[in-house]
Design an enzyme around this catalytic site. Sequence first.
Site, PDB file in Angstrom:
ATOM      1  N   ARG A  10      -6.194 -85.923 106.861  1.00 42.79           N
ATOM      2  CA  ARG A  10      -7.484 -86.545 107.183  1.00 42.79           C
ATOM      3  C   ARG A  10      -8.487 -85.480 107.632  1.00 42.79           C
ATOM      4  O   ARG A  10      -9.585 -85.804 108.069  1.00 42.79           O
ATOM      5  CB  ARG A  10      -7.307 -87.595 108.280  1.00 42.79           C
ATOM      6  CG  ARG A  10      -6.534 -88.805 107.817  1.00 42.79           C
ATOM      7  CD  ARG A  10      -6.408 -89.890 108.875  1.00 42.79           C
ATOM      8  NE  ARG A  10      -5.741 -91.053 108.322  1.00 42.79           N
ATOM      9  CZ  ARG A  10      -4.418 -91.173 108.193  1.00 42.79           C
ATOM     10  NH1 ARG A  10      -3.635 -90.182 108.607  1.00 42.79           N
ATOM     11  NH2 ARG A  10      -3.882 -92.241 107.648  1.00 42.79           N
ATOM     12  N   ASN A  11      -8.091 -84.225 107.526  1.00 38.76           N
ATOM     13  CA  ASN A  11      -8.931 -83.120 107.977  1.00 38.76           C
ATOM     14  C   ASN A  11      -9.908 -82.751 106.854  1.00 38.76           C
ATOM     15  O   ASN A  11      -9.520 -82.183 105.833  1.00 38.76           O
ATOM     16  CB  ASN A  11      -8.033 -81.932 108.341  1.00 38.76           C
ATOM     17  CG  ASN A  11      -8.802 -80.767 108.917  1.00 38.76           C
ATOM     18  OD1 ASN A  11      -9.917 -80.485 108.502  1.00 38.76           O
ATOM     19  ND2 ASN A  11      -8.202 -80.075 109.870  1.00 38.76           N
ATOM     20  N   ASP A  74       1.763 -77.516 105.674  1.00 35.53           N
ATOM     21  CA  ASP A  74       2.149 -77.416 107.077  1.00 35.53           C
ATOM     22  C   ASP A  74       1.919 -75.973 107.451  1.00 35.53           C
ATOM     23  O   ASP A  74       2.305 -75.056 106.715  1.00 35.53           O
ATOM     24  CB  ASP A  74       3.610 -77.815 107.293  1.00 35.53           C
ATOM     25  CG  ASP A  74       3.915 -77.981 108.782  1.00 35.53           C
ATOM     26  OD1 ASP A  74       3.090 -78.581 109.491  1.00 35.53           O
ATOM     27  OD2 ASP A  74       4.972 -77.518 109.237  1.00 35.53           O
ATOM     28  N   TYR A 158      -5.899 -72.598 116.372  1.00 34.73           N
ATOM     29  CA  TYR A 158      -5.886 -71.324 117.096  1.00 34.73           C
ATOM     30  C   TYR A 158      -6.915 -70.323 116.557  1.00 34.73           C
ATOM     31  O   TYR A 158      -6.919 -69.162 116.963  1.00 34.73           O
ATOM     32  CB  TYR A 158      -4.484 -70.695 117.014  1.00 34.73           C
ATOM     33  CG  TYR A 158      -3.410 -71.535 117.676  1.00 34.73           C
ATOM     34  CD1 TYR A 158      -3.160 -71.445 119.051  1.00 34.73           C
ATOM     35  CD2 TYR A 158      -2.646 -72.420 116.930  1.00 34.73           C
ATOM     36  CE1 TYR A 158      -2.179 -72.214 119.659  1.00 34.73           C
ATOM     37  CE2 TYR A 158      -1.657 -73.199 117.526  1.00 34.73           C
ATOM     38  CZ  TYR A 158      -1.430 -73.093 118.895  1.00 34.73           C
ATOM     39  OH  TYR A 158      -0.467 -73.859 119.486  1.00 34.73           O
ATOM     40  N   ASP A 159      -7.789 -70.769 115.658  1.00 37.08           N
ATOM     41  CA  ASP A 159      -8.770 -69.852 115.048  1.00 37.08           C
ATOM     42  C   ASP A 159      -9.567 -69.035 116.073  1.00 37.08           C
ATOM     43  O   ASP A 159      -9.798 -67.843 115.863  1.00 37.08           O
ATOM     44  CB  ASP A 159      -9.737 -70.623 114.148  1.00 37.08           C
ATOM     45  CG  ASP A 159      -9.101 -71.057 112.828  1.00 37.08           C
ATOM     46  OD1 ASP A 159      -7.932 -70.708 112.585  1.00 37.08           O
ATOM     47  OD2 ASP A 159      -9.782 -71.743 112.042  1.00 37.08           O
ATOM     48  N   LYS A 179     -13.316 -67.169 105.307  1.00 35.91           N
ATOM     49  CA  LYS A 179     -12.000 -67.659 105.723  1.00 35.91           C
ATOM     50  C   LYS A 179     -11.160 -68.044 104.502  1.00 35.91           C
ATOM     51  O   LYS A 179      -9.977 -67.719 104.430  1.00 35.91           O
ATOM     52  CB  LYS A 179     -12.161 -68.843 106.683  1.00 35.91           C
ATOM     53  CG  LYS A 179     -10.854 -69.219 107.350  1.00 35.91           C
ATOM     54  CD  LYS A 179     -11.029 -70.357 108.342  1.00 35.91           C
ATOM     55  CE  LYS A 179      -9.664 -70.817 108.823  1.00 35.91           C
ATOM     56  NZ  LYS A 179      -9.707 -72.072 109.574  1.00 35.91           N
ATOM     57  N   ARG A 185      -3.841 -70.495 104.413  1.00 37.00           N
ATOM     58  CA  ARG A 185      -3.886 -71.688 103.565  1.00 37.00           C
ATOM     59  C   ARG A 185      -4.565 -71.369 102.246  1.00 37.00           C
ATOM     60  O   ARG A 185      -4.138 -71.827 101.191  1.00 37.00           O
ATOM     61  CB  ARG A 185      -4.594 -72.838 104.285  1.00 37.00           C
ATOM     62  CG  ARG A 185      -4.452 -74.178 103.552  1.00 37.00           C
ATOM     63  CD  ARG A 185      -5.068 -75.347 104.304  1.00 37.00           C
ATOM     64  NE  ARG A 185      -4.453 -75.484 105.614  1.00 37.00           N
ATOM     65  CZ  ARG A 185      -5.016 -75.098 106.762  1.00 37.00           C
ATOM     66  NH1 ARG A 185      -6.210 -74.558 106.771  1.00 37.00           N
ATOM     67  NH2 ARG A 185      -4.392 -75.261 107.903  1.00 37.00           N
TER      68      ARG A 185
END
Length: 202
Positions: A10-11, A74, A158-159, A179, A185
Site C-alpha cells: 500500500r506504499n 521484503d 531508516y533512510d 535513489k 530495491r
Amino acid sequence: MSRRVLVASRNAKKLNELRRILAEAGVEGLEIVGLDEVPPYEEAPETGATFAENALAKARDGAAATGLACVADDSGLSVDALNGMPGVLSARWSGGHGADAANNELLLAQLTDVPDERRGARFVSACALVADGREVVMIGEWPGRVAREPAGDGGFGYDPLFVPDGGAVSAAQLTPAEKDAASHRGRALRALLPALEELAVG
C-alpha cells in the site's frame, strides 16, 4: 490491452518506484496496481527467516488471491555491528510495525558507543515475482553506513540515518531519481526487468 500486475504493497512510493523503473526501461503493456486497488484478502504474517522467503510468500499470496501476476518485496537494514540485525525485523524493530521514528531512535541508541569506522551497514531488498506458475526472486544490496543523527525528510524507514558508500548525504536527502538509480530495491527491481518484460509481451 495492458496486463495488470499487483504490487503487494500500500506504499505509494514503492508503486511509483516500479512504475518509474519500467518507464525508464521502455517496458510498456503493464498496469501496476497496489493492494488498495484489489479486493482485500488475508495477508500471511511475515515469518520467513530471510528477505527472500518473506517476499516470495507475499507474492504467492497476492497471485493466489487475485489471479494477477504479483510482485512483492521484503527489505530492511543489515547493520554490521549488530550482526546483521535488524534485518527481517527492520519494520518492527522497536515493537510496532512501521514505527519509523521509534525504530531510528532505537537503532541510534544501540550504536551509541560504536565508532564511525564500525558503523557499516547495507540495505537489502528481495523482490519476488509470481506469475503463470513461475517464481523469480532477485536480491539487491545498497552498502553504506549508519550516521549519528537523522537528516532529510524524503524516503521512509531508516533512510534518514543511512549514508550510502561514496556519498555525503543520507538516503532521505536524495531525489527519487537518485535513489532509484542506487537503492537496494531499485537494483532488485531492475534485476526483475527481464521477467517483467516477458509478462508485457506474453
